[in-house]
Design a protein around this motif. Structure first.
Motif, PDB file in Angstrom:
ATOM      1  N   ALA A 151      29.569  -1.596 -39.128  1.00  0.00           N
ATOM      2  CA  ALA A 151      29.054  -2.275 -40.327  1.00  0.00           C
ATOM      3  C   ALA A 151      30.116  -3.202 -40.914  1.00  0.00           C
ATOM      4  CB  ALA A 151      28.614  -1.245 -41.365  1.00  0.00           C
ATOM      5  N   SER A 211      19.094   4.851 -41.143  1.00  0.00           N
ATOM      6  CA  SER A 211      20.463   5.246 -40.820  1.00  0.00           C
ATOM      7  C   SER A 211      20.611   6.715 -40.428  1.00  0.00           C
ATOM      8  CB  SER A 211      21.385   4.917 -41.996  1.00  0.00           C
ATOM      9  OG  SER A 211      22.679   5.410 -41.782  1.00  0.00           O
ATOM     10  N   GLY A 214      24.770  -3.335 -44.322  1.00  0.00           N
ATOM     11  CA  GLY A 214      26.115  -2.866 -44.017  1.00  0.00           C
ATOM     12  C   GLY A 214      26.671  -2.010 -45.138  1.00  0.00           C
TER      13      GLY A 214
END
Length: 426
Positions: free
Chosen positions: A397, A374, A245
């Motif tokens: 996140a 990502s 996150g």
């Protein structure tokens, strides 16, 4: 609380120097990537594949860090990794073809991953001797190193310093700093973790104690507190998600903030660049304040507050898109993410039932997979629905961090640990 011993304070300075060099080394190369691309005549596709060698090396080597720490000690391993990273980055400047450039970056990435785990492990060892949180300050120093390295590269470019001279000098300088730092690090190999964590207990221990209290009368405390493999794996998985996150937020600033502000919101180039600057600047401030906040409120509360700041700040910026609001949104995301990666690393290193360095290594390794996955994930969503929707990964996140932060330790003072000779008054 009395001041730590002088040797422990010197060790803190040594770890800070390790983080500084780690942040500065790669930052000296990044601004000169276009120059290398031009010199080798690389196509965009080839250039992208070559640059992927650095994170690929980190992923390949990262899982070996825990075993190496137990074999040689965290401080010597961090310094050895720093020297090898410097050599790899310097070799990149001498590479005559794309294949050798990729090989040099592969070595540098592998060394950087080992350094990252080792310096965090030694930082946590020093933190246990301090008896209070200091790990966030080390990550703040890493940010200073990155700014220093980038500034050195910009100055070298402005002064027309040849690439090979620049990277040879910067590599030798930071390798030398790390060697000096080693002299002041804590001596000997790292001690193995105790069942409850050497720093006074984690959330895993809190939960185990609660289970023991509710258990049958007469159950031996040692048996009730003994962790199961399944529970440890679940706790480790939650910590990995918290760390990812934090990396998702960082990567959103690194990869997409400038593009979103310029292309989607029409900000001038100079203004568009401030989205990334706002994120890393606020993250740096958050890490400076992070240790005192953790000591006062505990990792759990600080992480929950951080997740809330990320989710609300970025969701509001995306719901009502303006240039000033988006810059503020990225700043709030950086502030909220400041302590997430250090918190996950600390808790993983103290997980009961794992050998020293194992939890920290796994979190660091899988966290890098988050960095790798990502950009394409956000890019796919952006191609299908627009970058504004792709950036929803940031508030998501934040929500995940809020949901999982219960695995982090609550407010509990750290127990300072000292060598037996000191505690005995010798």
């Amino acid at each position: 609380m009395p001041l730590p011993l002088p040797e422990v304070r010197r060790a803190r300075g040594a770890v800070a120097a390790m983080f500084l060099t780690n942040g500065a080394l790669l930052a000296n190369l990044l601004p000169r990537y276009p120059e290398i691309k031009g010199e080798l005549g690389l196509a965009n596709s080839t250039y992208g594949l070559v640059l992927a060698a650095f994170p690929a090396g980190a992923i390949l080597a990262g899982l070996g860090a825990g075993a190496l720490i137990r074999r040689v000690g965290s401080a010597p391993l961090a310094v050895a990794g720093t020297i090898l990273t410097a050599i790899g980055l310097c070799a990149a400047s001498w590479a005559p073809v794309a294949g050798l450039l990729a090989l040099a970056l592969l070595v540098a990435g592998a060394s950087d991953a080992i350094t990252d785990v080792a310096q965090n492990a030694h930082g946590l060892r020093v933190q246990r001797r301090y008896g209070r949180s200091i790990i966030n300050s080390f990550h703040a120093v890493w940010s200073i190193g990155a700014v220093l390295g980038g500034s050195m590269a910009a100055l070298a470019i402005a002064l027309d310093v040849p690439l090979r001279v620049h990277l040879s000098v910067s590599g030798a300088l930071f390798a030398a700093i790390s060697l000096v730092a080693l002299r002041f690090a804590l001596p000997g190999k790292d001690p193995e973790n105790s069942a409850g964590g050497a720093d006074g207990g984690t959330a895993a221990t809190d939960s185990a104690e609660a289970a023991a209290a509710a258990g049958p009368t007469g159950t031996p405390p040692s048996a009730a507190l003994r962790p199961t493999r399944g529970r440890t794996a679940l706790l480790l998985g939650a910590l990995i998600v918290i760390a990812i996150g934090g990396t998702l937020v960082e990567d959103a600033g690194n990869s997409w903030a400038t593009l979103y502000l310029a292309r989607d919101l029409g900000a001038p180039a100079a203004i568009a660049a401030t989205g990334y600057i706002a994120l890393v600047g606020a993250q740096f401030v958050g890490r400076l304040a992070g240790d005192s906040l953790v000591d006062r409120f505990g990792q759990r509360t600080v992480a929950r507050a951080g997740g809330l700041i990320i989710a609300v700040g970025m969701a509001t910026a995306l719901a009502f898109p303006t240039v000033p609001g988006t810059i503020i949104g990225f700043a709030l995301a950086g502030l909220g993410s400041a302590t997430l990666v250090p918190a996950a690393m600390q808790e993983a290193d103290d997980l009961p039932g794992l050998r020293h360095g194992t939890g920290l290594t796994v979190v660091s390794w899988l966290m890098r997979l988050g960095f790798l996955a990502s950009p394409p994930l956000v890019g796919l969503v952006a191609d299908a629905a627009g970058l504004r929707f792709g950036l929803l990964v940031v508030p998501i996140a934040g929500v995940l961090v809020i949901a999982l932060s219960g695995v982090l330790s609550g407010r509990r003072p750290l127990r300072r640990t000292e060598p037996e000779s000191v505690s005995a008054g010798l």
